[in-house]
Design a protein around this motif. Structure first.
Motif, PDB file in Angstrom:
ATOM      1  N   THR A 230      -0.226  15.705  -1.397  1.00 13.89           N
ATOM      2  CA  THR A 230       0.030  15.590  -2.843  1.00 13.89           C
ATOM      3  C   THR A 230      -1.133  16.184  -3.626  1.00 13.89           C
ATOM      4  O   THR A 230      -0.940  16.968  -4.580  1.00 13.89           O
ATOM      5  CB  THR A 230       0.211  14.101  -3.238  1.00 13.89           C
TER       6      THR A 230
ATOM      7  N   GLY B 142       2.462   2.010  -3.207  1.00 15.13           N
ATOM      8  CA  GLY B 142       1.530   2.528  -4.209  1.00 15.13           C
ATOM      9  C   GLY B 142       0.950   3.873  -3.849  1.00 15.13           C
ATOM     10  O   GLY B 142       0.039   4.358  -4.511  1.00 15.13           O
ATOM     11  N   THR B 143       1.458   4.459  -2.722  1.00  9.81           N
ATOM     12  CA  THR B 143       0.950   5.767  -2.304  1.00  9.81           C
ATOM     13  C   THR B 143       1.787   6.880  -2.926  1.00  9.81           C
ATOM     14  O   THR B 143       3.009   6.840  -2.895  1.00  9.81           O
ATOM     15  CB  THR B 143       0.982   5.888  -0.765  1.00  9.81           C
ATOM     16  N   VAL B 144       1.091   7.837  -3.502  1.00 11.42           N
ATOM     17  CA  VAL B 144       1.785   8.949  -4.155  1.00 11.42           C
ATOM     18  C   VAL B 144       1.617  10.200  -3.308  1.00 11.42           C
ATOM     19  O   VAL B 144       0.524  10.482  -2.838  1.00 11.42           O
ATOM     20  CB  VAL B 144       1.204   9.172  -5.576  1.00 11.42           C
TER      21      VAL B 144
ATOM     22  N   ASN C  67       6.555   9.060  -9.771  1.00 18.26           N
ATOM     23  CA  ASN C  67       5.352   9.004  -8.932  1.00 18.26           C
ATOM     24  C   ASN C  67       4.149   9.658  -9.616  1.00 18.26           C
ATOM     25  O   ASN C  67       3.033   9.155  -9.533  1.00 18.26           O
ATOM     26  CB  ASN C  67       5.613   9.682  -7.581  1.00 18.26           C
TER      27      ASN C  67
ATOM     28  N   ILE D 299       2.844   7.347 -12.150  1.00 16.29           N
ATOM     29  CA  ILE D 299       2.037   6.279 -11.513  1.00 16.29           C
ATOM     30  C   ILE D 299       0.619   6.794 -11.270  1.00 16.29           C
ATOM     31  O   ILE D 299      -0.371   6.107 -11.523  1.00 16.29           O
ATOM     32  CB  ILE D 299       2.712   5.811 -10.194  1.00 16.29           C
ATOM     33  N   LEU D 300       0.544   8.038 -10.776  1.00 20.81           N
ATOM     34  CA  LEU D 300      -0.765   8.640 -10.494  1.00 20.81           C
ATOM     35  C   LEU D 300      -1.565   8.842 -11.780  1.00 20.81           C
ATOM     36  O   LEU D 300      -2.743   8.510 -11.856  1.00 20.81           O
ATOM     37  CB  LEU D 300      -0.549   9.983  -9.775  1.00 20.81           C
TER      38      LEU D 300
ATOM     39  N   LYS E  76      -2.213   3.828 -11.642  1.00 20.29           N
ATOM     40  CA  LYS E  76      -1.596   2.675 -10.971  1.00 20.29           C
ATOM     41  C   LYS E  76      -1.387   2.912  -9.473  1.00 20.29           C
ATOM     42  O   LYS E  76      -0.989   1.988  -8.759  1.00 20.29           O
ATOM     43  CB  LYS E  76      -0.251   2.346 -11.631  1.00 20.29           C
ATOM     44  N   ALA E  77      -1.651   4.141  -9.019  1.00 19.40           N
ATOM     45  CA  ALA E  77      -1.454   4.454  -7.594  1.00 19.40           C
ATOM     46  C   ALA E  77      -2.553   3.799  -6.767  1.00 19.40           C
ATOM     47  O   ALA E  77      -3.705   3.703  -7.199  1.00 19.40           O
ATOM     48  CB  ALA E  77      -1.469   5.961  -7.391  1.00 19.40           C
ATOM     49  N   ARG E  78      -2.167   3.323  -5.572  1.00 16.06           N
ATOM     50  CA  ARG E  78      -3.149   2.719  -4.664  1.00 16.06           C
ATOM     51  C   ARG E  78      -3.791   3.781  -3.770  1.00 16.06           C
ATOM     52  O   ARG E  78      -4.897   3.607  -3.289  1.00 16.06           O
ATOM     53  CB  ARG E  78      -2.470   1.693  -3.757  1.00 16.06           C
ATOM     54  N   ALA E  79      -3.033   4.835  -3.504  1.00 13.05           N
ATOM     55  CA  ALA E  79      -3.530   5.891  -2.618  1.00 13.05           C
ATOM     56  C   ALA E  79      -2.839   7.205  -2.955  1.00 13.05           C
ATOM     57  O   ALA E  79      -1.762   7.207  -3.554  1.00 13.05           O
ATOM     58  CB  ALA E  79      -3.241   5.518  -1.168  1.00 13.05           C
ATOM     59  N   ILE E  80      -3.491   8.289  -2.554  1.00  9.86           N
ATOM     60  CA  ILE E  80      -2.878   9.615  -2.758  1.00  9.86           C
ATOM     61  C   ILE E  80      -2.936  10.386  -1.445  1.00  9.86           C
ATOM     62  O   ILE E  80      -3.962  10.379  -0.760  1.00  9.86           O
ATOM     63  CB  ILE E  80      -3.577  10.382  -3.919  1.00  9.86           C
ATOM     64  N   ARG E  81      -1.825  10.976  -1.075  1.00  6.41           N
ATOM     65  CA  ARG E  81      -1.780  11.767   0.159  1.00  6.41           C
ATOM     66  C   ARG E  81      -2.531  13.079  -0.061  1.00  6.41           C
ATOM     67  O   ARG E  81      -2.550  13.612  -1.177  1.00  6.41           O
ATOM     68  CB  ARG E  81      -0.331  12.075   0.543  1.00  6.41           C
TER      69      ARG E  81
ATOM     70  N   ASP F  53       0.838  -1.210   0.000  1.00 12.39           N
ATOM     71  CA  ASP F  53       0.000   0.000   0.000  1.00 12.39           C
ATOM     72  C   ASP F  53       0.870   1.256   0.000  1.00 12.39           C
ATOM     73  O   ASP F  53       0.622   2.207  -0.737  1.00 12.39           O
ATOM     74  CB  ASP F  53      -0.918   0.017   1.219  1.00 12.39           C
TER      75      ASP F  53
END
Lengths: 175, 66
Positions: B47, A173-175, B31, B34-35, B39-44, A170
């Motif tokens: 960000t 995969g977090t950006v 990164n 990926i976004l 393909k990203a699983r999560a985004i802060r 996880d």
């Protein structure tokens, strides 16, 4: 992103020790096999254990042979455990321990330890069955609370690694 | 119902490249890629906030439900 862990001296030691244990495990198997196959003379066994020929002595010898066979049967299980531990140590050295494959390895090790505990119980039962006051047989086998605790802890650790691997995935995969 | 990232459309509207955005939001091109490709699983939140500031948009403009 994984980075190799170079500072810890414990890991190369563990790696070397596991390799030695793998070799010793098979040497142990060879020694038992030699005893089982090439030294089957009852007279020799009776002399070694200072036993007089009797039905009790025959039962004791049969019991010892059964224990030896079980000992040989445990060798591939030990090898199975040691090889997986070696792979885990390699993954820690590479700086990448929290992976799903390590969780699977730990779960497999836990089941192998479980089977070894069952064999230990069987060996304990055999020792009790063939032991007599005249010919007592004391073997380090049977119900071992620490052994069963190790089984439980390894299953728990497998769960921790599975969760850790999921969290790491996880995070990656977090950006 | 999946969440899709509309970063490509926004960049096209703003006539901005991914490299320019990466420089503005101080995020690696890898990164951001990926976004952008989903393909990203999560985004802060940080960000998302940075991208919103750089593109002068709302979070809802970047993330849509399919």
């Amino acid at each position: 992103m994984s980075t190799p862990i170079a500072s810890s001296a414990a890991l190369p030691i563990a790696h070397g020790l596991l390799r030695i244990l793998i070799v010793l495990n098979w040497l142990f198997a060879a020694a038992i096999l030699v005893l089982l196959l090439f030294m089957p003379h009852e007279q020799w066994i009776l002399r070694s254990f200072k036993l007089a020929p009797s039905p009790d002595a025959d039962r004791l010898i049969a019991g010892l042979r059964a224990v030896a066979v079980l000992g040989v049967a445990c060798v591939p299980v030990n090898h199975f455990i040691l090889k997986r531990l070696l792979a885990m140590v390699a993954s820690v050295r590479a700086g990448d321990p929290f992976v799903a494959s390590n969780a699977q390895r730990l779960r497999a090790i836990a089941w192998a330890l479980f089977s070894l505990q069952i064999v230990s119980l069987v060996i304990g039962c055999i020792a009790n069955a063939v032991s007599t006051p005249a010919h007592p047989l004391h073997l380090d086998a049977g119900l071992s609370p620490t052994g069963w605790l190790a089984v439980l802890l390894t299953f728990l650790l497998a769960g921790v690694f599975a969760e850790g691997a999921r969290m790491r995935d996880d995070l990656e995969g977090t950006v | 119902m999946a969440i899709v990232v509309k970063l490509d459309d926004l960049l096209h509207e703003r006539r901005m490249t991914l490299t320019e955005l990466a420089e503005k939001v101080d995020l690696s091109l890898a990164n951001l890629s990926i976004l952008k490709t989903g393909k990203a699983r999560a985004i802060r939140f940080s960000t998302l906030e940075s991208i919103c500031k750089a593109l002068a948009c709302q979070p809802g403009d970047i993330l849509k439900s399919d």
